[in-house]
Design an enzyme around this catalytic site. Structure first.
Site, PDB file in Angstrom:
ATOM      1  N   ARG A  88       1.038  -1.322   0.111  1.00 10.93           N
ATOM      2  CA  ARG A  88       0.068  -0.010   0.216  1.00 10.93           C
ATOM      3  C   ARG A  88       0.760   1.125   0.077  1.00 10.93           C
ATOM      4  NH1 ARG A  88      -5.281  -2.313   0.593  1.00 10.93           N
ATOM      5  NH2 ARG A  88      -6.600  -0.731   1.559  1.00 10.93           N
ATOM      6  N   ARG A 160     -19.458  -3.767   4.224  1.00  9.48           N
ATOM      7  CA  ARG A 160     -18.290  -3.258   4.887  1.00  9.48           C
ATOM      8  C   ARG A 160     -18.611  -2.101   5.703  1.00  9.48           C
ATOM      9  NH1 ARG A 160     -12.868  -4.386   1.604  1.00  9.48           N
ATOM     10  NH2 ARG A 160     -12.283  -2.445   2.772  1.00  9.48           N
ATOM     11  N   ARG A 171     -10.253   6.860   2.324  1.00  6.07           N
ATOM     12  CA  ARG A 171      -9.354   5.604   1.840  1.00  6.07           C
ATOM     13  C   ARG A 171      -8.792   6.204   0.657  1.00  6.07           C
ATOM     14  NH1 ARG A 171     -13.811   1.530   1.696  1.00  6.07           N
ATOM     15  NH2 ARG A 171     -12.357   0.208   0.619  1.00  6.07           N
TER      16      ARG A 171
HETATM   17  P1  AMP Z   1      -9.026  -3.613   1.792  1.00  8.44           P
HETATM   18  O1  AMP Z   1      -9.693  -4.715   2.083  1.00  8.44           O
HETATM   19  O2  AMP Z   1      -7.859  -3.525   1.027  1.00  8.44           O
HETATM   20  O3  AMP Z   1      -9.696  -2.407   1.024  1.00  8.44           O
HETATM   21  O4  AMP Z   1      -8.530  -2.869   2.886  1.00  8.44           O
HETATM   22  C1  AMP Z   1      -9.302  -2.419   4.151  1.00  8.44           C
HETATM   23  C2  AMP Z   1      -8.453  -1.655   5.098  1.00  8.44           C
HETATM   24  O5  AMP Z   1      -7.504  -2.519   5.851  1.00  8.44           O
HETATM   25  C3  AMP Z   1      -7.689  -0.340   4.842  1.00  8.44           C
HETATM   26  O6  AMP Z   1      -8.382   0.599   4.590  1.00  8.44           O
HETATM   27  C4  AMP Z   1      -6.597  -0.259   5.708  1.00  8.44           C
HETATM   28  O7  AMP Z   1      -7.325   0.283   6.796  1.00  8.44           O
HETATM   29  C5  AMP Z   1      -6.480  -1.904   6.014  1.00  8.44           C
HETATM   30  N1  AMP Z   1      -5.392  -2.362   5.211  1.00  8.44           N
HETATM   31  C6  AMP Z   1      -5.431  -3.694   4.377  1.00  8.44           C
HETATM   32  N2  AMP Z   1      -4.094  -3.783   3.828  1.00  8.44           N
HETATM   33  C7  AMP Z   1      -3.465  -3.026   4.294  1.00  8.44           C
HETATM   34  C8  AMP Z   1      -2.113  -2.721   4.037  1.00  8.44           C
HETATM   35  N3  AMP Z   1      -1.304  -3.438   3.230  1.00  8.44           N
HETATM   36  N4  AMP Z   1      -1.628  -1.784   4.807  1.00  8.44           N
HETATM   37  C9  AMP Z   1      -1.882  -1.018   5.644  1.00  8.44           C
HETATM   38  N5  AMP Z   1      -3.454  -0.991   5.811  1.00  8.44           N
HETATM   39  C10 AMP Z   1      -3.969  -1.918   5.346  1.00  8.44           C
END
Ligand code: AMP
Length: 221
Positions: A88, A160, A171
């Site tokens: 990320r 979610r 985000r």
């Molecule tokens: P996602 O399901 O990939 O949209 O991730 C949802 C949330 O999980 C994000 O908004 C972050 O808070 C956290 N998250 C997921 N992957 C990461 C990552 N690689 N680094 C930091 N936070 C993460």
């Protein structure tokens, strides 16, 4: 094959990752799914991550990278993986390179799913996720066959918490500030493949598979 799916929230990374993982017989690693599972199970990792996820900001690199490292040591990873949601930021991309280097391998392809802001908002506001296997559905674009039930594993679907309008805005901001620079990072390494992802999921999938087939004959479109 080691593949990264890169793109803003709502680009369809999760949707593509689940189908690609099945088609290519590779494990799907979603750091978001692993974090949410830890939150649900109220583990130490989950308790540390919950506030960050709820606010739409990135969880600490050290925690997420430790989680990923743990995953990458598992035997099913040996033939490759589909990585969704990691890296990320640049720090995470460098950590991933180091982790893979220590296993004498590297990322093969990074598919950047280019998506416009209007499509992102429309997708996230109707998104449904399976609590069990993490598959994504959409109230309008991709409704499940049975209401609130996963087509793949029969698990319950939910909306979610961080798909609320305010959190989505945050985000997207975080994506632009921290994650978008990875486009140049992987472009410089000649790993990046751009895919227009405003179109239906089947079209995006077909493009990805066709490109993979052109590079690797064993891939079936
Ligand atoms: P996602 O399901 O990939 O949209 O991730 C949802 C949330 O999980 C994000 O908004 C972050 O808070 C956290 N998250 C997921 N992957 C990461 C990552 N690689 N680094 C930091 N936070 C993460």
């Amino acid at each position: 094959m080691r593949i990264i799916l890169l793109g803003p929230p709502g680009a369809g990374k999760g949707t593509q990752a689940v189908i690609l993982a099945k088609k290519l017989n590779l494990p799907h690693i979603s750091t978001g799914d692993i974090l949410r599972q830890n939150v649900r199970q109220d583990t130490a990792w989950g308790r540390q991550a919950k506030d960050y996820i709820d606010k739409g900001i990135l969880v600490r690199d050290t925690l997420v990278t430790a989680m990923l490292k743990d995953k990458l040591t598992q035997p099913e990873i040996k033939n490759g993986f589909i990585l969704d949601g990691y890296p990320r930021n640049l720090k995470q991309a460098e950590s991933l390179d180091e982790l893979l280097k220590s296993k004498h391998c590297e990322i093969d392809f990074v598919f950047y799913l280019q998506t416009s802001p209007a499509v992102i908002i429309q997708r996230l506001s109707g998104r449904l996720v399976c609590k069990n296997c993490g598959a994504n559905f959409h109230l309008k674009n991709m409704p499940p066959r049975r209401a609130m039930t996963c087509d793949h594993c029969g698990g319950p679907l939910y909306q979610r918490n961080d798909d609320k309008e305010e959190t989505v805005k945050k985000r997207l901001e975080v994506y632009l500030q921290e994650t978008a620079s990875l486009i140049q990072y992987y472009e410089a390494k000649k790993k990046l493949i751009r895919i227009s992802a405003d179109v239906a999921a089947e079209i995006v999938l077909h493009k990805i598979l066709s490109l993979l087939k052109a590079k690797n004959d064993s891939v079936k479109v």
